[in-house]
Design a protein around this motif. Structure first.
Motif, PDB file in Angstrom:
ATOM      1  N   THR A 168       0.832  -1.207   0.000  1.00 28.50           N
ATOM      2  CA  THR A 168       0.000   0.000   0.000  1.00 28.50           C
ATOM      3  C   THR A 168       0.866   1.256   0.000  1.00 28.50           C
ATOM      4  N   ALA A 204       1.725   1.760  -3.509  1.00 27.21           N
ATOM      5  CA  ALA A 204       0.535   2.199  -4.235  1.00 27.21           C
ATOM      6  C   ALA A 204       0.327   3.698  -4.072  1.00 27.21           C
ATOM      7  N   ARG A 263       0.376   6.665  -6.818  1.00 33.95           N
ATOM      8  CA  ARG A 263      -0.742   7.600  -6.941  1.00 33.95           C
ATOM      9  C   ARG A 263      -0.243   9.044  -6.958  1.00 33.95           C
ATOM     10  N   VAL A 314      -4.053   1.293  -7.986  1.00 34.96           N
ATOM     11  CA  VAL A 314      -5.266   0.569  -7.583  1.00 34.96           C
ATOM     12  C   VAL A 314      -4.969  -0.919  -7.441  1.00 34.96           C
ATOM     13  N   THR A 315      -4.249  -1.481  -8.414  1.00 35.18           N
ATOM     14  CA  THR A 315      -3.926  -2.915  -8.396  1.00 35.18           C
ATOM     15  C   THR A 315      -3.090  -3.278  -7.175  1.00 35.18           C
ATOM     16  N   ALA A 355      -2.832  -1.583  -4.307  1.00 33.87           N
ATOM     17  CA  ALA A 355      -3.601  -1.397  -3.078  1.00 33.87           C
ATOM     18  C   ALA A 355      -4.564  -2.558  -2.853  1.00 33.87           C
ATOM     19  N   GLN A 356      -5.167  -3.040  -3.922  1.00 37.52           N
ATOM     20  CA  GLN A 356      -6.060  -4.196  -3.802  1.00 37.52           C
ATOM     21  C   GLN A 356      -5.282  -5.443  -3.394  1.00 37.52           C
ATOM     22  N   ASN A 390      -7.215   3.582   1.134  1.00 40.63           N
ATOM     23  CA  ASN A 390      -6.143   3.775   0.155  1.00 40.63           C
ATOM     24  C   ASN A 390      -6.577   3.331  -1.236  1.00 40.63           C
ATOM     25  N   ILE A 391      -7.291   2.197  -1.304  1.00 37.88           N
ATOM     26  CA  ILE A 391      -7.803   1.761  -2.612  1.00 37.88           C
ATOM     27  C   ILE A 391      -8.754   2.824  -3.164  1.00 37.88           C
ATOM     28  N   CYS A 398      -6.896   5.807  -4.542  1.00 44.48           N
ATOM     29  CA  CYS A 398      -6.325   5.534  -5.875  1.00 44.48           C
ATOM     30  C   CYS A 398      -7.414   5.462  -6.936  1.00 44.48           C
ATOM     31  N   LEU A 399      -8.544   4.827  -6.596  1.00 44.96           N
ATOM     32  CA  LEU A 399      -9.654   4.741  -7.551  1.00 44.96           C
ATOM     33  C   LEU A 399     -10.201   6.125  -7.895  1.00 44.96           C
ATOM     34  N   ASP A 411     -15.606   4.052 -11.409  1.00 40.31           N
ATOM     35  CA  ASP A 411     -14.512   4.070 -10.431  1.00 40.31           C
ATOM     36  C   ASP A 411     -14.840   5.006  -9.273  1.00 40.31           C
TER      37      ASP A 411
END
Length: 778
Positions: free
Chosen positions: A561, A564, A568, A584-585, A587-588, A607-608, A611-612, A624
């Motif tokens: 994260t 990520a 971002r 996003v990828t 963080a997921q 956090n996801i 980013c989204l 999104d």
């Protein structure tokens, strides 16, 4: 004229002496004793400074002290020391540079004694005369206490003592001499200052470590020794006569390093074979199992293979079981087992290993007496284990106990002769105090943590220097968050960079040091307080940390994260949708790697979403944006998350919803949820200054919520939200005192329990400034 004539005559005698022929030299000086006495009397009667006479007398009495048999040169020593001390106060230029850092005549005398020891060692080193070596070591031990720690010559004397001990070990093979050579060598490196002195000290310590490695097969000492020799060779000019000797020693050490893995493999194989043919009732079974565990854990440090660590733990556990109650080595075996379990708990995140480590180390501590020299090391080990368990379980009791044990270990360190024992106590104490500051905001804890971190760095050796620097960096970062001073952040960052640079190649924690450096670079980039390349360097360093972190490692979600959020930030800077998608990828992936129940889960959801939301902006994707709002809403409702993370998530969700649907009641509801959490922000368990800082970060939440309610046409609700926010500040003003002060005075245990409950209810235990990115826009 008389003084000049006496000075010239004495100087001529001194210049004609061959110091390698002591008897002849003494005969020459004996003929000049009367001249020296007359010159001293004339100098004392004169009211002026006579440089030539002073210098000649210093030379005469220093040389006479050196050439006389041990115990017979005390008068010359006193005279030379007094003359040098007087010259230091009137005309320091007359004094050899080596003496210019002296405080008094006693320190001058100590340096003269050390110089005498150096000359004796030089003359007898090849012959290996035991009595001469004993004399050298005795002289240096007598001299060192009078040489102040601030005098650079203390490092020279300590390094000389290391060389003397090592010479005696090589001649007579007494193991304690080798250990003493390492201990004195560490002080020599630590106290030396000029480049030639440092290079010499590094050489002596490097040799001592490499020679001790041949007895212990500790690969860390081999690697540390090679590093010291390499540094010594690099700092020694090729024209220096010592260069060739140091380069040859380095070449031999490098050749030995190539055989380390084979030696460890041989040690494991041989130990396994011996254990297999040892009966269960063999009195040496525990010792042989301990040897197998030693080689397996040692090989893990070199290879990073968890299977080696697992087998090593099994062997050490069996060694403890096979030990009799009266076995003197039982406490040490338990500590080895505890530290190995602790290591696996950190690398694999195993909860039961951590509890087992605490239990077995506590048992080991109970088996050693108050005066046992091992007690400081055992206390430090238990303190470190309790600190990590406290951080995992949010246990105030474990954390307070860790600090108590850490302070006791530090208090005992003057009795410890090994540098590792000295620094480990400071390492664990600084970490525990830093964590308690993060929880309760007491600046006194942070100040003490920084002092302990600096003490750890000062006593560090190559094997743990990176860890000491990393701990100092973490506490300096906390100070930067508290003070908001860019200089504090710069200091934290440069210390983190030094930790990476100091890390040995075999150090399994290198990934942690890289991740910490990446986080600090990202933080400085976010604040715009550093050079333009900070963000790109942070992204590069974060990838290096992840490359070293295996799947399943407890810190991998955190570092995923972190990377990520860095991507971002670059996506926002460069308006790059591809970076936002990668963020996003990652963080997921971090969320997927996290246990289902974890205090970090809400922050990862946010956090996801963060980013989204940026990806939605860059790619014009309403889907999104909707997904981001849903994730923020979910994060805001997680009761296991820190309160600041929940407020940030609710604000972000409200802002995003209002951006999509101006005047939306849903947006107003999300903002209202953030306002409802405000009373939990500044727990009474936290110190006043920290309460104020936390409130400053959310001071505008109620205003934003009211604005959103007004835009939705709900004026009454807007007034209610503003009143809720005003009440939080008003209550803090009314409660500007220590709520626990009176209770603590009469009932300390109850006050501590109430503090822990208050803290748990406020949901503020995790250190929220460590690695998560900037909050979403209000």
């Amino acid at each position: 004229m008389q003084m000049a004539a006496l000075s010239v005559r004495l100087d001529a005698r001194i210049k004609g002496i061959d110091i390698t022929n002591g008897a002849a030299g003494l005969a020459v000086l004996a003929a000049g004793i009367e001249d020296a006495a007359r010159l001293r009397r004339a100098l004392e009667e004169s009211r002026e400074t006579h440089a030539i006479a002073t210098v000649v007398l210093i030379k005469f009495h220093s040389l006479h002290h050196h050439l006389l048999p041990a115990g017979e040169g005390a008068q010359d020593l006193r005279i030379a020391a007094r003359l040098i001390d007087t010259a230091l106060k009137s005309n320091p230029a007359l004094v050899p540079e080596a003496f210019r850092g002296c405080r008094n005549a006693d320190e001058v005398a100590a340096l003269l004694v050390a110089d005498r020891a150096r000359r004796i060692l030089t003359e007898t080193e090849a012959a290996g005369d035991r009595s001469a070596l004993d004399e050298v070591i005795g002289l240096l031990h007598a001299a060192l206490p009078d040489i102040s720690t601030g005098n650079p010559q203390r490092g020279v004397a300590a390094s000389l003592l290391s060389a003397a001990y090592l010479t005696r070990f090589l001649r007579f093979q007494e193991p304690e001499d080798c250990d003493q050579a390492v201990s004195a060598g560490r002080e020599g490196v630590r106290r030396s200052s000029s480049p030639p002195d440092v290079a010499r000290a590094q050489f002596h310590l490097g040799r001592a470590l490499l020679i001790r490695y041949t007895r212990t097969t500790n690969s860390t000492e081999l690697e540390e020794g090679i590093g010291l020799l390499r540094a010594s060779v690099s700092a020694t000019p090729e024209a220096d006569p010592a260069h060739q000797q140091r380069r040859a020693a380095l070449a031999a050490a490098l050749q030995s390093a190539e055989q380390v893995e084979g030696l460890l493999d041989d040690g494991v194989a041989l130990s396994r074979a011996v254990v297999e043919i040892t009966d269960d009732d063999d009195p040496h079974r525990a010792q042989r199992l301990e040897g197998l565990g030693f080689f397996l854990v040692g090989r893990y440090y070199k290879s990073g293979s968890l299977s080696d660590l697992d087998e090593g733990i099994d062997a050490l556990r069996a060694a403890v079981t096979a030990s009799s109650d009266g076995d003197e080595e039982l406490p040490w075996r338990k500590v080895q087992l505890g530290e190995s379990l602790f290591l696996r708990a950190q690398q694999a995140g195993t909860v039961t290993d951590l509890d087992d480590a605490v239990e077995v180390t506590r048992d080991a501590l109970s088996l050693v007496s108050e005066g046992d020299p091992r007690r400081a090391a055992y206390l430090a080990a238990l303190a470190g284990q309790l600190r990590i368990r406290a951080e995992r379980n949010s246990s105030v009791e474990d954390l307070d106990q860790s600090i108590t044990l850490g302070r006791t270990a530090v208090a005992l360190t003057p009795q410890a002769h090994d540098a590792q024992e000295n620094s480990n106590g400071f390492i664990n104490l600084s970490g525990a105090l830093g964590t308690r500051f993060a929880w309760f905001g007491a600046l006194s804890d942070l100040r003490e943590a920084i002092d302990a971190s600096r003490a750890a760095v000062a006593t560090a050796y190559s094997g743990n220097r990176a860890l000491c620097l990393s701990n100092l960096s973490a506490n300096l970062e906390r100070l930067a968050t508290w003070s908001q001073e860019p200089a504090d952040l710069d200091a934290a960052l440069e210390t983190a960079r030094a930790a990476v640079d100091a890390c040995l190649r075999s150090d399994q924690d290198r990934k942690r040091y890289l991740a910490n450096l990446a986080a600090l670079l990202g933080k400085r980039a976010m604040l715009g307080a550093g050079p333009p390349g900070d963000l790109d360097e942070a992204i590069e360093v974060s990838q290096a940390a992840l490359d070293l972190t295996p799947v399943g490692h407890e810190d991998r979600p955190r570092w995923l994260t972190g990377r990520a959020l860095l991507l971002r930030s670059r996506a926002e800077r460069d308006r790059a949708a591809a970076d936002a998608a990668d963020a996003v990828t990652l963080a997921q992936a971090a969320l997927d790697a996290l246990p289902a129940v974890h205090t970090d889960r809400g922050q990862l959801l946010s956090n996801i979403a963060l980013c989204l939301h940026l990806h939605a902006e860059l790619s014009a994707s309403s889907a999104d944006a909707r997904q981001a709002i849903g994730l923020w809403s979910k994060a805001a409702g997680l009761a296991t998350s820190p309160v600041m993370a929940r407020i940030t998530a609710a604000r972000a969700a409200g802002y995003a919803e209002a951006s999509l649907n101006p005047g939306s009641r849903a947006a107003a509801d999300l903002y209202a949820a953030a306002v409802a959490l405000l009373p939990l922000v500044a727990s009474r368990a936290i110190e006043r200054r920290s309460q104020e800082q936390r409130l400053q970060s959310v001071v505008d939440v109620a205003g934003d919520a009211a604005a959103c309610a007004l835009s939705a046409g709900h004026a009454d609700r807007a007034v209610e939200l503003l009143e809720q926010g005003r009440n939080v500040i008003w209550n803090q003003t009314l409660d500007a005192h220590d709520d626990f002060a009176d209770l603590r005075a009469d009932h300390g245990d109850l006050a501590d329990r109430l503090r822990a409950i208050s803290l748990a209810l406020s949901d503020t235990l995790p250190d929220e400034t460590d690695f998560f990115g900037p909050p979403a826009p209000p």
